[in-house]
Write an enzyme that holds these catalytic residues in place. Sequence first.
Site, PDB file in Angstrom:
ATOM      1  N   LYS A  71       0.804  -1.219   0.000  1.00  9.32           N
ATOM      2  CA  LYS A  71       0.000   0.000   0.000  1.00  9.32           C
ATOM      3  C   LYS A  71       0.841   1.276   0.000  1.00  9.32           C
ATOM      4  CE  LYS A  71      -4.121  -1.996   2.173  1.00  9.32           C
ATOM      5  NZ  LYS A  71      -5.104  -1.880   3.270  1.00  9.32           N
ATOM      6  N   ASP A 108     -10.282   2.225   1.287  1.00  3.67           N
ATOM      7  CA  ASP A 108     -10.444   1.800   2.676  1.00  3.67           C
ATOM      8  C   ASP A 108     -11.110   2.893   3.510  1.00  3.67           C
ATOM      9  OD1 ASP A 108      -9.365  -0.754   2.483  1.00  3.67           O
ATOM     10  OD2 ASP A 108      -7.325  -0.070   2.866  1.00  3.67           O
TER      11      ASP A 108
END
Length: 278
Positions: A71, A108
């Site tokens: 990420k 997210d």
Amino acid sequence: MRTATRAAVLGSPIAHSLSPVLHNAAYAALGLTDRRYDRFEVDEAGLPGFLAALDVEGEGWAGLSLTMPLKRAVIPLLDEISETALAVDAVNTVVFTAEGRRTGDNTDVPGLVAALRERGVTSVGSAAVLGAGATASSTLAALARICTGEVTAYVRGPERAAQMLALGERLQVKVRTAEWERAAEAFGAPLTVSTTPAGATDHLAAAVPQAPGMLFDVLYHPWPTALAAAWSQRGGTVLGGLDLLVHQAVLQCELFTGISPAPLAAMRAAGEAALGGV
């Protein structure tokens, strides 16, 4: 509608990922028979080469989902990055444009907000976060949108504490840090979000009080975690990793296909069925 038909999730380890189940269920529900979504074991060292190989394949790729440890590693390899992803220094979604550019986003953050909204939580007076990794950063960004008071982050070591404090300043949310050894104190907050790896909070299960608030444990396998099980037994409300996974995947599906809304119910049902067979 975009003509690219391929997408995949990358990470290491990746065999456990439910993302292919969710996205392929969405494609089936939408009648997108030419679409396919796969998974690939890719670590930080292998990521540049993987992306370069996709460039060679041309316009067949719509996007990628990223999990740990990619990420943050992907950020230098992108052409553009959204404000949300930039704020939390974490990209979980890469979209390939028609011009061949790589754009990074983070689903997210809005996914976590959407999961809480689905349970009726649109505002909370204070919250606690267990952990300080990429998911904790996304959680703090989500809380910046709904928390009206202080967020306490329980972390290991001064470096991670400094990172969370700095992120709080960027997000304009009041953050206080506390040592991990005091993590049980988090359970006094109306909302506790656990972002730690499997097993990290097992020892805290015995410390859950009677009639606790809400727990959002971002793990989905194994499920329930010891902490989530103890929370439910004491009458608290529990959200799990599948809640987050489904809501962030819905947003990814919309980005990859150009179709909105994505079929939330079908994706959730597929995820629940897959977990039921574990």
